[in-house]
Design a protein around this motif. Structure first.
Motif, short mmCIF file in Angstrom:
data_model
loop_
_atom_site.label_atom_id
_atom_site.label_comp_id
_atom_site.label_asym_id
_atom_site.label_seq_id
_atom_site.Cartn_x
_atom_site.Cartn_y
_atom_site.Cartn_z
N LEU A 184 9.17 -6.90 -0.96
CA LEU A 184 8.54 -5.87 -1.76
C LEU A 184 9.13 -5.12 -3.09
O LEU A 184 10.02 -5.39 -2.86
N ASP A 185 8.12 -5.47 -3.87
CA ASP A 185 9.37 -4.79 -4.97
C ASP A 185 8.91 -3.70 -4.95
O ASP A 185 8.34 -2.49 -4.36
N LEU A 186 9.21 -2.80 -6.26
CA LEU A 186 9.83 -0.60 -5.87
C LEU A 186 8.16 0.10 -6.37
O LEU A 186 8.20 0.93 -5.69
N ALA A 187 7.74 -0.98 -7.09
CA ALA A 187 6.16 0.00 -7.36
C ALA A 187 5.47 -0.02 -5.46
O ALA A 187 5.15 0.77 -5.73
N LEU B 231 5.79 -16.64 6.20
CA LEU B 231 4.99 -16.31 6.89
C LEU B 231 3.51 -16.41 7.03
O LEU B 231 2.82 -15.93 5.82
N THR B 232 2.41 -15.96 7.87
CA THR B 232 1.13 -15.97 8.00
C THR B 232 1.42 -14.61 8.68
O THR B 232 1.30 -14.00 9.11
N PHE C 223 -13.59 18.68 14.31
CA PHE C 223 -12.89 19.52 13.25
C PHE C 223 -11.42 19.23 13.55
O PHE C 223 -10.42 19.86 12.51
N PHE C 224 -10.91 18.29 14.26
CA PHE C 224 -9.81 17.90 14.58
C PHE C 224 -9.38 16.64 14.51
O PHE C 224 -8.26 16.22 14.86
N GLN C 225 -9.98 15.91 13.00
CA GLN C 225 -9.34 14.89 12.69
C GLN C 225 -8.39 14.29 11.47
O GLN C 225 -7.94 15.58 10.76
N HIS C 226 -7.73 13.82 11.93
CA HIS C 226 -6.95 13.86 10.52
C HIS C 226 -7.34 12.70 9.95
O HIS C 226 -7.35 10.94 10.09
N ARG C 227 -6.41 11.98 8.80
CA ARG C 227 -6.39 10.80 7.68
C ARG C 227 -5.43 9.96 8.40
O ARG C 227 -4.63 9.80 9.70
N PHE C 228 -5.62 8.54 7.86
CA PHE C 228 -5.14 7.31 9.15
C PHE C 228 -4.11 6.42 7.32
O PHE C 228 -4.97 6.45 5.99
N PHE C 229 -2.96 5.98 7.55
CA PHE C 229 -2.51 4.81 6.74
C PHE C 229 -2.72 3.64 7.61
O PHE C 229 -1.56 4.07 8.51
N LEU C 230 -2.85 2.23 6.41
CA LEU C 230 -2.60 1.05 6.79
C LEU C 230 -1.82 0.48 5.75
O LEU C 230 -1.92 0.28 4.74
N TRP C 231 -1.18 -0.23 6.43
CA TRP C 231 -0.33 -0.84 5.70
C TRP C 231 0.13 -2.68 6.19
O TRP C 231 -0.01 -2.79 6.92
N ALA C 232 -0.95 -3.49 5.13
CA ALA C 232 -1.23 -4.40 5.25
C ALA C 232 -1.10 -5.16 3.86
O ALA C 232 -1.80 -5.58 3.09
N PRO C 233 1.12 -5.35 3.63
CA PRO C 233 0.80 -5.87 2.19
C PRO C 233 0.74 -7.75 2.68
O PRO C 233 -0.68 -7.67 0.74
N TRP D 52 -2.21 -6.81 -0.99
CA TRP D 52 -1.94 -7.55 -1.96
C TRP D 52 -1.73 -9.26 -2.36
O TRP D 52 -0.97 -9.91 -3.31
N ALA D 53 -1.66 -9.84 -1.12
CA ALA D 53 -1.68 -11.37 -0.65
C ALA D 53 -0.19 -11.85 -1.47
O ALA D 53 -0.02 -12.59 -1.61
N TYR D 54 0.85 -11.20 -0.78
CA TYR D 54 2.88 -11.62 -0.99
C TYR D 54 2.38 -12.46 -0.05
O TYR D 54 2.04 -12.83 1.06
N LYS D 55 3.63 -13.02 -1.06
CA LYS D 55 3.96 -14.74 -0.63
C LYS D 55 5.10 -14.09 0.66
O LYS D 55 6.85 -13.50 -0.15
N LEU D 56 5.09 -13.90 1.30
CA LEU D 56 6.44 -13.78 2.40
C LEU D 56 7.37 -14.24 3.67
O LEU D 56 6.64 -15.41 3.43
#
Length: 521
Positions: free
Chosen positions: A429-432, A383-384, A356-366, A370-374
């Motif tokens: 990262l691009d703006l989108a 970077l790898t 009854f007290f669970q909240h959503r979770f956000f995972l940030w893994a570009p 999205w296979a970004y070349k960083l």
């Protein structure tokens, strides 16, 4: 008057049909209507009503098998129907209910509430029917709840080896039996059939043998085949200690790379990890129950320390599954937002307050999404992926808090590591894609962009203290609503004339918003 139900079978077979009948579908629809009311009755009242129906049908009310068959369900979508009717119209539903109830009883639940007593009576009735016993045991073995060794003395029951026990068939060293076992494993058969029972037993014995090593598998036949099996490496089976004691979360994400070579999963929905059953030694060795990994054990060690307890189970099962090695792996179907399952619509036993007290979770893994070349902000080399960031961030939002996790990136040149939400990575990262990141982060604090936007207008009276008071009111209201839903479930499970059960669940304490720390915005 017969106590046995009229089972439905698949065409031209002895396999039970698990799908509900048309009559069962109509009854289930009727029970969902808001105008339908039903009063839960105690065990004595249920028995007396069953005897009255038996007398009306000119049966023997002293026959306890008949009394069980005519007892009414006090729960679920078929409440008000008899046990005999249930097994005649929806065997699959009954099997699921009984497997869940048996698991709760084996876990130490000794509740004697009317609903629990009604399920006990249903289990007693099912034990009178060999088809139901076989179906329930087959499902429990398939889910890893019991060892397949409980069916050692069960006969094959069909074909050329009908008179052999399952243990004798599996441990036989004859070429004919070996060929037969290989053939059985390749067949597609209906759940609950005799062939399915043999198939589950063979596969279960092989898993138990792999879990305990080659020496604990089936007795080795003579000479070359035994030596070949002994030379093969034992399957690596994850244990609870292996997962709980991971010393480095980098290893977890390194293991997650294995998911690229694994078959694609069904999706990012909650899934129970497939864990081989633990081999149960015989003789004087202590009994070892089957190993069932919880969602918390699938989480990285650092995440378990920083996430609240109510987030552990659902998030571990949503994001991770067991791979081919000792470590859990990240699901291949990644997305940004993960929504918890929340509380169920209907409870028949006192639930835990965590759902009854669970909240959503956000995972940030570009890098992985999205296979970004960083490139490295320091030396500009590529970077790898190098693991999951060791902790999660708690982000302030309008209605409450949510948590955020990210990946670690490593430079092969200078060996520096960067969290994917750092400014050096976000600026590439691009703006989108950058716009999809929902929060503003500082060294210690995290705040959703929508809340930050409310602090831009610095007119008279619109101060950070006022915004803090508004958010505190929103957070408190959300916590009170969740608490009300939980207490409402407990109230619905309380029966008139029955002593209330003691509830030991601890409710999560409401968090005080720390918005005054964001005055600079």
């Amino acid at each position: 008057m017969d106590f046995r139900p009229v089972f439905r079978f698949l065409p031209s077979s002895t396999t039970l049909m698990l799908k509900a009948s048309n009559d069962a579908f109509k009854v289930a629809q009727q029970s969902r209507r808001p105008t339908t009311s039903f009063t839960v009755k105690g065990p004595e009242a249920v028995r007396e009503e069953a005897k009255a129906r038996i007398l009306q049908a000119e049966g023997d009310p002293e026959c306890w098998q008949l009394v069980l068959s005519e007892s009414q369900l006090q729960f679920g979508q078929y409440r008000g129907q008899t046990f005999k009717w249930l097994l005649s119209h929806d065997v699959g539903y009954a099997c699921g209910i009984l497997v869940s109830h048996m698991q709760e009883r084996e876990a130490g639940d000794s509740s004697q509430s009317p609903l629990a007593a009604n399920k006990d009576a249903l289990a007693s009735y099912a034990r009178l029917l060999p088809q139901m016993v076989q179906l329930i045991e087959s499902r429990r073995m398939r889910e890893g709840l019991v060892s397949v060794r409980a069916m050692d003395r069960t006969l094959v029951g069909f074909g050329a080896h009908a008179g052999m026990s399952l243990q004798a068939l599996y441990e036989s060293t004859s070429t004919e039996c070996k060929t037969y076992k290989r053939w059985i494993k390749t067949q597609r058969c209906g759940m609950g059939s005799r062939m399915h029972t043999v198939q589950v037993y063979i596969l279960g014995r092989e898993k138990e043998g792999s879990a305990a090593g080659p020496s604990a598998a089936a007795p080795p036949p003579a000479a070359p085949p035994a030596q070949q099996r002994a030379s093969q490496p034992a399957s690596s089976v994850p244990s609870a200690d292996d997962i709980i004691e991971l010393s480095d979360d980098d290893e977890l994400f390194a293991a997650a790379m294995e998911v690229d070579t694994l078959p694609s999963q069904a999706g990012p929905t909650l899934a129970r990890p497939q864990v081989p059953a633990v081999h149960q030694p015989t003789g004087d060795a202590p009994h070892q129950p089957p190993l069932l990994l919880t969602g918390a054990q699938l989480l990285p060690k650092g995440w378990r320390k920083t996430l609240p307890e109510e987030q552990h189970e659902w998030l571990g099962r949503a994001l991770f599954t067991t791979g081919t090695g000792k470590h859990p792996v990240l699901t291949s179907e990644l997305r940004l937002w993960w929504t918890p399952p929340g509380a169920r619509r209907l409870y028949t036993q006192i639930p835990s307050a965590q759902a009854f007290f669970q909240h959503r979770f956000f995972l940030w893994a570009p890098y992985r999404m999205w296979a970004y070349k960083l490139s490295c902000p320091n030396c500009k080399r590529q970077l790898t992926g190098a693991g999951l960031y060791k902790t999660v961030r708690r982000v302030l939002d309008f209605g409450g808090w949510y948590h955020m996790g990210t990946e670690y990136l490593e430079c092969g040149g200078c060996k520096r590591k960067y969290a994917a939400w750092g400014q050096g990575i976000m600026s590439q990262l691009d703006l989108a894609h950058k716009a999809q990141f929902p929060a503003v982060l500082t060294y210690k604090l995290s705040c959703d962009k929508r809340v930050v936007g409310m602090m831009k207008a610095r007119t008279l009276g619109n101060s950070a203290s006022r915004l803090r008071a508004a958010l505190l009111e929103q957070h408190t209201g959300d916590w009170l609503l969740r608490t009300l839903r939980y207490l409402s479930v407990l109230d619905q499970l309380q029966l008139p004339g029955v002593a209330p059960q003691q509830v030991t669940a601890r409710l999560p304490t409401p968090s005080t918003s720390r918005c005054t720390c964001w005055r600079a915005w």
